[in-house]
Design a protein around this motif. Structure first.
Motif, short mmCIF file in Angstrom:
data_model
loop_
_atom_site.label_atom_id
_atom_site.label_comp_id
_atom_site.label_asym_id
_atom_site.label_seq_id
_atom_site.Cartn_x
_atom_site.Cartn_y
_atom_site.Cartn_z
N ILE A 112 -2.29 15.95 9.28
CA ILE A 112 -1.90 14.54 9.34
C ILE A 112 -0.97 14.22 8.17
CG2 ILE A 112 -2.74 12.16 9.21
CD1 ILE A 112 -5.29 13.12 10.60
N SER A 113 0.16 13.59 8.47
CA SER A 113 1.12 13.23 7.43
C SER A 113 1.07 11.72 7.16
CB SER A 113 2.52 13.69 7.83
OG SER A 113 2.87 13.21 9.10
N LYS A 114 2.13 11.19 6.58
CA LYS A 114 2.09 9.85 5.99
C LYS A 114 1.75 8.74 6.99
CE LYS A 114 5.21 11.16 2.26
NZ LYS A 114 6.51 10.94 1.60
N ASP A 115 2.38 8.74 8.16
CA ASP A 115 2.10 7.67 9.12
C ASP A 115 0.64 7.66 9.53
OD1 ASP A 115 4.72 6.92 9.02
OD2 ASP A 115 5.32 7.92 10.88
N GLY A 116 0.11 8.83 9.81
CA GLY A 116 -1.29 8.93 10.20
C GLY A 116 -2.24 8.61 9.07
N GLY A 117 -1.88 9.07 7.86
CA GLY A 117 -2.71 8.78 6.70
C GLY A 117 -2.80 7.30 6.41
N LEU A 118 -1.66 6.62 6.50
CA LEU A 118 -1.64 5.18 6.28
C LEU A 118 -2.49 4.45 7.32
CD1 LEU A 118 -0.53 2.71 4.80
CD2 LEU A 118 1.51 2.82 6.26
N ALA A 119 -2.39 4.89 8.57
CA ALA A 119 -3.17 4.26 9.64
C ALA A 119 -4.67 4.45 9.42
CB ALA A 119 -2.76 4.83 10.99
N ASN A 154 -4.59 17.47 3.84
CA ASN A 154 -3.67 16.71 4.68
C ASN A 154 -2.52 16.26 3.79
OD1 ASN A 154 -4.91 16.34 7.48
ND2 ASN A 154 -6.63 15.67 6.21
N ASN A 155 -1.67 15.39 4.30
CA ASN A 155 -0.58 14.84 3.49
C ASN A 155 -0.47 13.35 3.78
OD1 ASN A 155 1.61 14.67 1.75
ND2 ASN A 155 3.09 15.25 3.34
N PHE A 156 -1.52 12.62 3.38
CA PHE A 156 -1.64 11.20 3.72
C PHE A 156 -0.55 10.33 3.10
CE2 PHE A 156 -6.41 10.77 4.98
CZ PHE A 156 -6.17 11.59 6.07
N GLY A 157 -0.06 10.69 1.93
CA GLY A 157 1.00 9.90 1.30
C GLY A 157 0.47 8.83 0.36
N GLU A 158 1.37 8.35 -0.50
CA GLU A 158 0.96 7.41 -1.55
C GLU A 158 0.65 6.02 -1.03
OE1 GLU A 158 2.96 7.44 -5.22
OE2 GLU A 158 3.23 9.62 -5.27
N GLU A 159 1.23 5.61 0.08
CA GLU A 159 0.87 4.31 0.65
C GLU A 159 -0.59 4.30 1.06
OE1 GLU A 159 3.93 2.04 3.09
OE2 GLU A 159 4.67 4.10 3.30
N ALA A 160 -1.04 5.39 1.65
CA ALA A 160 -2.46 5.50 1.99
C ALA A 160 -3.29 5.50 0.71
CB ALA A 160 -2.71 6.78 2.79
N GLY A 161 -2.79 6.21 -0.33
CA GLY A 161 -3.49 6.26 -1.60
C GLY A 161 -3.69 4.88 -2.20
N LEU A 162 -2.69 4.03 -2.08
CA LEU A 162 -2.80 2.67 -2.62
C LEU A 162 -3.89 1.88 -1.91
CD1 LEU A 162 -1.70 0.46 -4.50
CD2 LEU A 162 -0.03 -0.11 -2.72
N ILE A 163 -3.97 2.02 -0.59
CA ILE A 163 -5.02 1.31 0.16
C ILE A 163 -6.39 1.87 -0.19
CG2 ILE A 163 -5.92 0.86 2.48
CD1 ILE A 163 -3.04 0.74 3.45
N PHE A 164 -6.47 3.19 -0.34
CA PHE A 164 -7.74 3.78 -0.77
C PHE A 164 -8.18 3.18 -2.10
CE2 PHE A 164 -6.95 8.02 1.64
CZ PHE A 164 -7.57 7.51 2.77
#
Length: 459
Positions: free
Chosen positions: A241-248, A267-277
């Motif tokens: 799973i990459s950034k779009d999926g990680g953010l979702a 995975n590779n969720f991305g920093e936008e997902a990290g911010l929400i986490f």
């Protein structure tokens, strides 16, 4: 008065002698908990688990009848509720064998856990789908709460073949589809079938480790996540799973406030997902015990932000994995603060960061001085040198609970490695240290100070 009946082959007892329990109920009834839920739980614990054991094999109808005889005998003996858990893994059912099992399942009562892991290995694709369809139809309406389908080459067609089972058990709380060849469309069917039983769902556990969901699959799985506010145990790791999926996913679980186990590794969720986490998911998780964000691509800044949030809310983890998260020596103070406020920490995995000698020393010292029953520490590939050896030795001496120490792929000089090994030998724990095959033991930095440091440690 109540003759003992031996446990049939394939059956396991739980909670003592189940026959004795039945005998007691037929005589003078013992005192029972007044609360219905407690009484039901006690009665479930008294019942048995049926499991197929022995070597892996492909089975047909005749072999199925032999292996499933205990189930048939329970039904014939009016003991349909004998088993609360059924496990069929390790035996590959052809269609005829599946039909034998399918004839028995609807007659059993009180089954809560159904484990169909690894039951179609080696079967042709069409045969495997027919097997799953037959079993799925037979167990709809069994009112199971836990379904495990691990290590089956399901794909989306396999999930479609299991539709009746997922739609027909409205009280399912636990689902596992680990290593099942799931791709993007599979998430859509899982969400659709489970949510057909009503929103919000009752799901508390969802595992989909080692599949090829990709971001497209993550997006189709999110309706289920969004509608599972009681989620406690979520594992979506090694799913590409990459950034779009990680953010979702991050957005979907932001309302889940009962999390106990979280695993998004590899995975590779991305920093936008990290911010929400950091700002929404992990700001308030008082029950969290296991956190694995290793190599999930949310960024160093957000890993540190999450640690600070957990420290502020006094979350007491048992396992922490922040491997391959770009952590540096400057971040070690945040790690130390978190370690010191924990009392249950057993496993710490920091592989593939840049903690360096100073950070590793601070972390080992904090672990040694804490109340944590540390069992495993992984600091592979962190640019650690020999000067850390005394703090490692102090940790080993302070924590008799230590079982595994991994320091490979660092720069610990031979003398430092020998000090660690000799300490472990004295503690009769020589197997505790994992291989050091990739360690650069020719680096001499810190050797001059090592003898003096060790003498201070001993005094």
């Amino acid at each position: 008065l109540f003759p003992f009946k031996p446990t049939p082959p394939g059956a396991k007892r739980r909670g003592g002698d189940a026959d004795s329990a039945r005998a007691t109920k037929s005589g003078s009834p013992p005192l029972k908990p007044s609360h219905t839920a407690e009484r039901d739980a006690a009665e479930r614990e008294e019942r048995e688990m049926f499991a197929l054991e022995g070597k892996r094999e492909m089975i047909g109808a005749q072999r199925a009848r032999e292996l499933l005889r205990p189930l048939q005998e329970a039904i014939e003996g009016k003991e349909e509720a004998r088993y609360n858990s059924l496990k069929f893994g390790g035996k590959s059912f052809n269609l005829e064998a599946a039909e034998v099992l399918a004839a028995l399942l609807p007659k059993l009562k009180g089954v809560k856990t159904l484990d169909f892991s690894d039951i179609i290995a080696g079967q042709e694709t069409n045969e495997a789908r027919k097997v799953l369809s037959a079993l799925s139809e037979s167990c709809k309406g069994m009112d199971i709460t836990s379904l495990q389908m691990n290590q089956n080459a399901l794909g989306s067609n396999g999930i479609k073949a299991s539709e009746a089972m997922l739609r027909g058990n409205k009280n399912i709380t636990e689902l596992s589809f680990n290593d099942c060849g799931l791709e993007s469309e599979a998430g859509k069917f899982i969400s659709e079938y489970v949510l057909s039983n009503g929103k919000p769902s009752k799901i508390t556990k969802l595992h989909v480790f080692n599949n090829c969901l990709t971001s497209a699959g993550a997006l189709t799985l999110c309706p289920l996540l969004e509608n599972s506010p009681d989620m406690k145990d979520i594992r979506i790791s090694a799913t590409r799973i990459s950034k779009d999926g990680g953010l979702a996913i991050a957005k979907a679980i932001s309302h889940c406030k009962k999390l106990v186990c979280v695993d998004f590794n590899d995975n590779n969720f991305g920093e936008e997902a990290g911010l929400i986490f950091e700002e929404k998911v992990f700001q308030s998780q008082p029950d969290l015990r296991h956190l694995n964000l290793g190599d999930c691509g949310i960024g160093r800044e957000h890993c540190i932000g999450i640690l600070k949030a957990l420290t502020a809310s006094k979350v007491d983890l048992e396992t922490l994995n922040l491997s391959h998260s770009d952590l540096t020596v400057e971040d070690s103070e945040v790690l130390v603060s978190f370690i010191r406020q924990c009392t249950r920490l057993k496993v710490v995995d920091l592989e593939g960061n840049e903690i360096e000698t100073k950070g590793a020393t601070l972390i080992c010292t904090a672990l040694a001085e804490s109340k944590n029953p540390v069992e495993e520490l992984n600091m592979v590939n962190n640019e650690i040198k020999a000067k850390t050896a005394p703090s490692i030795v102090a940790l080993l001496k302070a924590k008799s609970s230590m079982k595994k120490l991994n320091l490979n792929a660092n720069c610990i000089a031979a003398k430092g490695v020998e000090l660690i090994r000799s300490t472990l030998k004295g503690l009769d724990k020589e197997d505790c240290l994992e291989t050091m095959s990739d360690n650069d033991d020719e680096d001499e930095e810190g050797i001059d100070d090592l003898t003096d440091l060790m003498s201070k440690l001993s005094t």
